[in-house]
Write a protein that holds these residues in place. Sequence first.
Motif, PDB file in Angstrom:
ATOM      1  N   THR A   1     -12.111   3.673  -0.063  1.00  0.00           N
ATOM      2  CA  THR A   1     -11.848   3.518  -1.501  1.00  0.00           C
ATOM      3  C   THR A   1     -10.936   2.304  -1.725  1.00  0.00           C
ATOM      4  OG1 THR A   1      -9.828   4.836  -1.445  1.00  0.00           O
ATOM      5  CG2 THR A   1     -11.921   6.043  -1.764  1.00  0.00           C
ATOM      6  N   PRO A   2     -10.955   1.752  -2.950  1.00  0.00           N
ATOM      7  CA  PRO A   2     -10.029   0.636  -3.228  1.00  0.00           C
ATOM      8  C   PRO A   2      -8.576   1.003  -2.945  1.00  0.00           C
ATOM      9  CG  PRO A   2     -11.675   0.787  -4.950  1.00  0.00           C
ATOM     10  CD  PRO A   2     -11.869   1.997  -4.078  1.00  0.00           C
ATOM     11  N   ALA A   3      -8.192   2.259  -3.234  1.00  0.00           N
ATOM     12  CA  ALA A   3      -6.801   2.660  -2.988  1.00  0.00           C
ATOM     13  C   ALA A   3      -6.481   2.641  -1.488  1.00  0.00           C
ATOM     14  CB  ALA A   3      -6.557   4.057  -3.558  1.00  0.00           C
ATOM     15  N   GLU A   4      -7.438   3.104  -0.670  1.00  0.00           N
ATOM     16  CA  GLU A   4      -7.220   3.090   0.781  1.00  0.00           C
ATOM     17  C   GLU A   4      -7.150   1.654   1.304  1.00  0.00           C
ATOM     18  OE1 GLU A   4      -9.395   7.292   2.013  1.00  0.00           O
ATOM     19  OE2 GLU A   4     -10.620   5.500   1.730  1.00  0.00           O
ATOM     20  N   TRP A   5      -8.045   0.804   0.786  1.00  0.00           N
ATOM     21  CA  TRP A   5      -8.037  -0.606   1.180  1.00  0.00           C
ATOM     22  C   TRP A   5      -6.685  -1.240   0.853  1.00  0.00           C
ATOM     23  CZ3 TRP A   5     -10.930  -4.058   3.857  1.00  0.00           C
ATOM     24  CH2 TRP A   5     -10.578  -5.397   3.713  1.00  0.00           C
ATOM     25  N   ARG A   6      -6.227  -1.010  -0.390  1.00  0.00           N
ATOM     26  CA  ARG A   6      -4.965  -1.617  -0.831  1.00  0.00           C
ATOM     27  C   ARG A   6      -3.789  -1.103  -0.003  1.00  0.00           C
ATOM     28  NH1 ARG A   6      -7.212  -1.522  -6.150  1.00  0.00           N
ATOM     29  NH2 ARG A   6      -6.477   0.598  -6.430  1.00  0.00           N
ATOM     30  N   ARG A   7      -3.809   0.195   0.322  1.00  0.00           N
ATOM     31  CA  ARG A   7      -2.691   0.765   1.098  1.00  0.00           C
ATOM     32  C   ARG A   7      -2.565   0.056   2.451  1.00  0.00           C
ATOM     33  NH1 ARG A   7      -2.277   5.185   4.891  1.00  0.00           N
ATOM     34  NH2 ARG A   7      -0.117   5.911   4.964  1.00  0.00           N
ATOM     35  N   ALA A   8      -3.706  -0.116   3.154  1.00  0.00           N
ATOM     36  CA  ALA A   8      -3.665  -0.771   4.469  1.00  0.00           C
ATOM     37  C   ALA A   8      -3.186  -2.212   4.341  1.00  0.00           C
ATOM     38  CB  ALA A   8      -5.054  -0.716   5.121  1.00  0.00           C
ATOM     39  N   VAL A   9      -3.717  -2.937   3.369  1.00  0.00           N
ATOM     40  CA  VAL A   9      -3.324  -4.349   3.217  1.00  0.00           C
ATOM     41  C   VAL A   9      -1.865  -4.446   2.771  1.00  0.00           C
ATOM     42  CG1 VAL A   9      -3.786  -6.494   1.964  1.00  0.00           C
ATOM     43  CG2 VAL A   9      -5.697  -5.086   2.766  1.00  0.00           C
ATOM     44  N   ASP A  10      -1.451  -3.553   1.870  1.00  0.00           N
ATOM     45  CA  ASP A  10      -0.066  -3.575   1.377  1.00  0.00           C
ATOM     46  C   ASP A  10       0.928  -3.360   2.520  1.00  0.00           C
ATOM     47  OD1 ASP A  10      -0.867  -4.011  -1.177  1.00  0.00           O
ATOM     48  OD2 ASP A  10      -0.428  -1.989  -1.926  1.00  0.00           O
ATOM     49  N   ILE A  11       0.637  -2.386   3.391  1.00  0.00           N
ATOM     50  CA  ILE A  11       1.587  -2.059   4.465  1.00  0.00           C
ATOM     51  C   ILE A  11       1.425  -3.030   5.638  1.00  0.00           C
ATOM     52  CG2 ILE A  11       2.312  -0.310   6.140  1.00  0.00           C
ATOM     53  CD1 ILE A  11       1.387   1.829   4.100  1.00  0.00           C
ATOM     54  N   ASP A  12       0.190  -3.175   6.129  1.00  0.00           N
ATOM     55  CA  ASP A  12      -0.013  -3.910   7.386  1.00  0.00           C
ATOM     56  C   ASP A  12       0.075  -5.422   7.217  1.00  0.00           C
ATOM     57  OD1 ASP A  12      -0.274  -1.537   8.735  1.00  0.00           O
ATOM     58  OD2 ASP A  12      -2.466  -1.525   8.750  1.00  0.00           O
ATOM     59  N   LEU A  13      -0.066  -5.921   5.987  1.00  0.00           N
ATOM     60  CA  LEU A  13       0.030  -7.370   5.781  1.00  0.00           C
ATOM     61  C   LEU A  13       1.172  -7.739   4.817  1.00  0.00           C
ATOM     62  CD1 LEU A  13      -0.932 -10.284   6.057  1.00  0.00           C
ATOM     63  CD2 LEU A  13      -2.669  -9.815   4.299  1.00  0.00           C
ATOM     64  N   SER A  14       1.085  -7.269   3.570  1.00  0.00           N
ATOM     65  CA  SER A  14       2.054  -7.730   2.566  1.00  0.00           C
ATOM     66  C   SER A  14       3.474  -7.304   2.930  1.00  0.00           C
ATOM     67  CB  SER A  14       1.682  -7.191   1.186  1.00  0.00           C
ATOM     68  OG  SER A  14       0.362  -7.582   0.861  1.00  0.00           O
ATOM     69  N   GLY A  15       3.634  -6.065   3.400  1.00  0.00           N
ATOM     70  CA  GLY A  15       4.970  -5.586   3.768  1.00  0.00           C
ATOM     71  C   GLY A  15       5.592  -6.441   4.860  1.00  0.00           C
ATOM     72  N   VAL A  16       4.760  -6.884   5.802  1.00  0.00           N
ATOM     73  CA  VAL A  16       5.267  -7.749   6.882  1.00  0.00           C
ATOM     74  C   VAL A  16       5.760  -9.075   6.294  1.00  0.00           C
ATOM     75  CG1 VAL A  16       4.583  -9.066   8.934  1.00  0.00           C
ATOM     76  CG2 VAL A  16       3.811  -6.693   8.658  1.00  0.00           C
ATOM     77  N   PHE A  17       5.036  -9.584   5.295  1.00  0.00           N
ATOM     78  CA  PHE A  17       5.486 -10.834   4.666  1.00  0.00           C
ATOM     79  C   PHE A  17       6.816 -10.631   3.940  1.00  0.00           C
ATOM     80  CE2 PHE A  17       5.793 -13.857   1.139  1.00  0.00           C
ATOM     81  CZ  PHE A  17       5.904 -15.021   1.885  1.00  0.00           C
ATOM     82  N   TYR A  18       6.949  -9.531   3.167  1.00  0.00           N
ATOM     83  CA  TYR A  18       8.206  -9.304   2.434  1.00  0.00           C
ATOM     84  C   TYR A  18       9.389  -9.240   3.402  1.00  0.00           C
ATOM     85  CZ  TYR A  18       4.871  -7.698  -1.153  1.00  0.00           C
ATOM     86  OH  TYR A  18       3.827  -7.583  -2.011  1.00  0.00           O
ATOM     87  N   CYS A  19       9.207  -8.501   4.494  1.00  0.00           N
ATOM     88  CA  CYS A  19      10.312  -8.354   5.466  1.00  0.00           C
ATOM     89  C   CYS A  19      10.615  -9.692   6.140  1.00  0.00           C
ATOM     90  CB  CYS A  19       9.953  -7.318   6.536  1.00  0.00           C
ATOM     91  SG  CYS A  19       9.811  -5.636   5.887  1.00  0.00           S
ATOM     92  N   SER A  20       9.564 -10.424   6.501  1.00  0.00           N
ATOM     93  CA  SER A  20       9.763 -11.700   7.201  1.00  0.00           C
ATOM     94  C   SER A  20      10.484 -12.689   6.297  1.00  0.00           C
ATOM     95  CB  SER A  20       8.412 -12.284   7.646  1.00  0.00           C
ATOM     96  OG  SER A  20       7.751 -11.375   8.506  1.00  0.00           O
ATOM     97  N   GLN A  21      10.062 -12.759   5.037  1.00  0.00           N
ATOM     98  CA  GLN A  21      10.683 -13.707   4.110  1.00  0.00           C
ATOM     99  C   GLN A  21      12.151 -13.355   3.869  1.00  0.00           C
ATOM    100  OE1 GLN A  21       9.831 -13.543  -0.107  1.00  0.00           O
ATOM    101  NE2 GLN A  21       9.163 -15.702  -0.054  1.00  0.00           N
ATOM    102  N   ALA A  22      12.415 -12.061   3.641  1.00  0.00           N
ATOM    103  CA  ALA A  22      13.797 -11.639   3.370  1.00  0.00           C
ATOM    104  C   ALA A  22      14.694 -11.933   4.572  1.00  0.00           C
ATOM    105  CB  ALA A  22      13.832 -10.149   3.023  1.00  0.00           C
ATOM    106  N   ALA A  23      14.194 -11.640   5.779  1.00  0.00           N
ATOM    107  CA  ALA A  23      15.007 -11.892   6.982  1.00  0.00           C
ATOM    108  C   ALA A  23      15.160 -13.388   7.218  1.00  0.00           C
ATOM    109  CB  ALA A  23      14.358 -11.228   8.191  1.00  0.00           C
ATOM    110  N   ALA A  24      14.077 -14.138   7.017  1.00  0.00           N
ATOM    111  CA  ALA A  24      14.122 -15.578   7.313  1.00  0.00           C
ATOM    112  C   ALA A  24      15.111 -16.308   6.402  1.00  0.00           C
ATOM    113  CB  ALA A  24      12.729 -16.186   7.185  1.00  0.00           C
ATOM    114  N   LYS A  25      15.265 -15.840   5.167  1.00  0.00           N
ATOM    115  CA  LYS A  25      16.249 -16.495   4.278  1.00  0.00           C
ATOM    116  C   LYS A  25      17.636 -16.456   4.923  1.00  0.00           C
ATOM    117  CE  LYS A  25      13.835 -15.803  -0.081  1.00  0.00           C
ATOM    118  NZ  LYS A  25      13.659 -14.942  -1.259  1.00  0.00           N
TER     119      LYS A  25
END
Length: 274
Positions: free
Chosen positions: A124-148
């Motif tokens: 489902t779109p919700a399942e797709w979004r959950r995987a992308v949100d956690i496995d990709l976008s979340g990694v970017f948010y953490c990386s950017q915050a730490a890298a600053k």
Amino acid sequence: MSVTISMGHPGAQPFGQASYPGLQGKVVFNTGAAKGIGRAMSHAFARHGTRLMLLDMDAEGLDAVRVELLAAFPTLEVQTVVASITDDLAVEQAVSAAVARFGRVDVLLNNAGVSMNKPSLEVTPAEWRRAVDIDLSGVFYCSQAAAKRMVAQGGGVILTTASMFGLISAARRAAYCASKAAVVSLCKTLAVEWAEHNIRVNSICPGYIQTALVEDLIHRGALDVDVITRRTPLNRLGSPQEVAEMALFLASDCAAFVTGHAMVADGGFTANGF
Ligand SMILES: NC(=O)c1ccc[n+]([C@@H]2O[C@H](COP(=O)([O-])OP(=O)(O)OC[C@H]3O[C@@H](n4cnc5c(N)ncnc54)[C@H](O)[C@@H]3O)[C@@H](O)[C@H]2O)c1
């Protein structure tokens, strides 16, 4: 020191744990720390005298890990934060809290992640979004915050637990494979971009590792452990401790020239074209 790791599978050999004295006192921010690979990394870095900021959505699991870490390492400096890596504001606050407590962030371990194992026609779109949100976008948010913070302090190390399914593909894992391949690419991009700030960025690509994530797939009938074992040249699943050992090396100065790399720990699975 040689330790025996409990694998639940025949063929696993005891291994001598490496030692990286340079990690002593480093501040390590570890997401997905309540279970599996993240938990094993917390133990491995605690063993090296690092200071730990542990983030997870699972408050109970996080508290249990904090208690067991303090029992094993009584002088350990450890703080926990309950948050989702998909919440960019919460991630920013958690990294701020780490800096407020410890003064810096030397190593970010992006371990939080979810599996997604389902026929692509049924996702489902919700399942797709959950995987992308956690496995990709979340990694970017953490990386950017730490890298600053790493830019301001003159350097750091970012390690993301991607997957061998970031490098190869398999049926019924569309969102997982796509997210993990994207995160491998993300890490390479960040490695190139942030090298001038002395920030090394690498991904770790485990094969099948015996954790709750894999046990859940086996339990639900989504994974046949005998098939996986036969398909793996080393003929067993890996252990979280084996992945943690790789993270120690990549975080240490012994890997000072390693950046933009995707390092596999899969018992030969991806090498096996047969
Ligand atoms: N176990 C394997 O075989 C395997 C293989 C390759 C890659 N990986 C990857 O390794 C990482 C860890 O996997 P694991 O097997 O230890 O899984 P696990 O399920 O045992 O642990 C994952 C942890 O992440 C936390 N988490 C999940 N979503 C979160 C979110 N949005 N915010 C904060 N925390 C969150 C969970 O609460 C849990 O504590 C994942 O990224 C996974 O994709 C695992």
